[in-house]
Write a protein that holds these residues in place. Structure first.
Motif: not given
Length: 333
Positions: A107-113, A286-296
């Protein structure tokens, strides 16, 4: 990991009122225009210009953890109690804990995407398929997990057909990635649990991952100077990686010798080394994913930690590594 906030590039009309030099003025602040008086120039009776006076040195910056450490410790202890209690009471209860963690993580991953990229990975087939993967892996082993993974991917393809075809390929690709990244990797925890000494194998897996993370944090925070991957995770250092390897290998030798049936200390050294590497790579991934999404953080469910996915980042890629090495060392149980 902390994300440096985007700062708008100043220039043009944006420079006015933001501390930049006015149009037609001097290019640098410590220069003055010939047409303007010099307010700090030396005059009779006036000492040296004020801007030449020595300025007090700024106070030294104190290292901080970057999070609410008290809340993080409290939540970590609470989660540990729940996990240990469910792990050694009834195996099926711990399978349920894995399922809940997987569904919340999806749920968290799909919501952020969707929020950050507009990617609509279908949550319903992912959640149902993810739960089925965990149960199949526990009951039927690797064969059951692969079959459930394939059916989940097929369900994602079909479910997305109910919406317009625009961005279909992008959405289903993200859905298949999410199915592999979260529930499929978590299935290896259920497969470890299925062994006769399953609870002890899972406990060793959790201990080594936590010890690796703790060693990296403690050594990196105290001694870290050389960046490990500054473009991905500026907080990680090479010294922290050495700490992760050292702590995990020591814990691995002890855990394998005393907690795993027919285990040997030298096997634990190899196991700890592998865990330190896989946990670090998982964290960087996961840091790479969060950087791509622009979130902490992926979420806010766990005070001091972020979301469930922020706690699963090092656990997920480590699970198949520990499962495989234990099967090689002591058998499938």
């Amino acid at each position: 990991m902390p994300i440096v906030p985007d700062v708008p590039d100043f220039g043009g009309d944006q420079d006015e009122g933001r501390g930049a030099a006015p149009r037609g003025g001097p290019p640098f602040r410590d220069e003055t225009s010939p047409a303007q008086p010099q307010p700090y120039a030396a005059v009779p009776g006036n000492p040296e210009p004020m801007h030449d006076a020595p300025q007090p040195a700024p106070p030294p910056q104190k290292k901080t953890a970057g999070r609410d450490l008290g809340a993080a410790i409290g939540v970590g202890v609470g989660l540990g109690v729940v996990i240990i209690a469910s792990l050694f009471v009834v195996k099926a209860v711990f399978v349920g804990v894995i399922v809940v963690a997987v569904v919340v993580g999806l749920w968290e991953l799909t919501k952020r995407l969707e929020e950050r990229k507009g990617i609509r990975a279908p949550l319903v087939p992912l959640a149902v398929g993810g739960a089925a993967m965990i149960v199949a892996g526990y009951a039927r082993g690797a064969d059951g997990a692969w079959v459930a993974m394939a059916l989940t991917a097929l369900a994602v393809l079909v479910w997305r057909m109910a919406q317009p075809p625009q961005d279909y390929l992008r959405d289903v690709t993200a859905g298949v990635f999410a199915a592999f990244y979260v529930p499929f990797l978590a299935t290896f925890v259920a497969m470890m649990l299925a062994a006769d000494d399953g609870p002890w194998r899972v406990l060793v897996f959790l201990i080594l991952t936590v010890v690796s993370d703790t060693g990296a944090y403690a050594v990196g925070w105290r001694f870290g100077k050389k960046k490990l991957a500054p473009r991905i995770s500026p907080g990680k250092t090479r010294e922290g990686l050495v700490g992760a390897v050292t702590f995990a290998m020591a814990a691995g030798a002890l855990c394998t010798q005393f907690l795993i049936d027919d285990g040997a200390w030298w096997q634990g050294l190899l196991l700890g080394l592998a865990v330190a590497v896989s946990a670090t790579l998982g964290d960087l991934g996961e840091s790479m994913i969060k950087r791509d999404l622009g979130i902490k953080d992926m979420g806010t469910l766990l005070p001091g930690h972020g979301g469930i996915m922020d706690r699963l980042d090092s656990l997920l890629p480590t699970a198949p590594v520990v499962w495989l090495l234990l099967v090689i060392f002591v058998g499938s149980g």
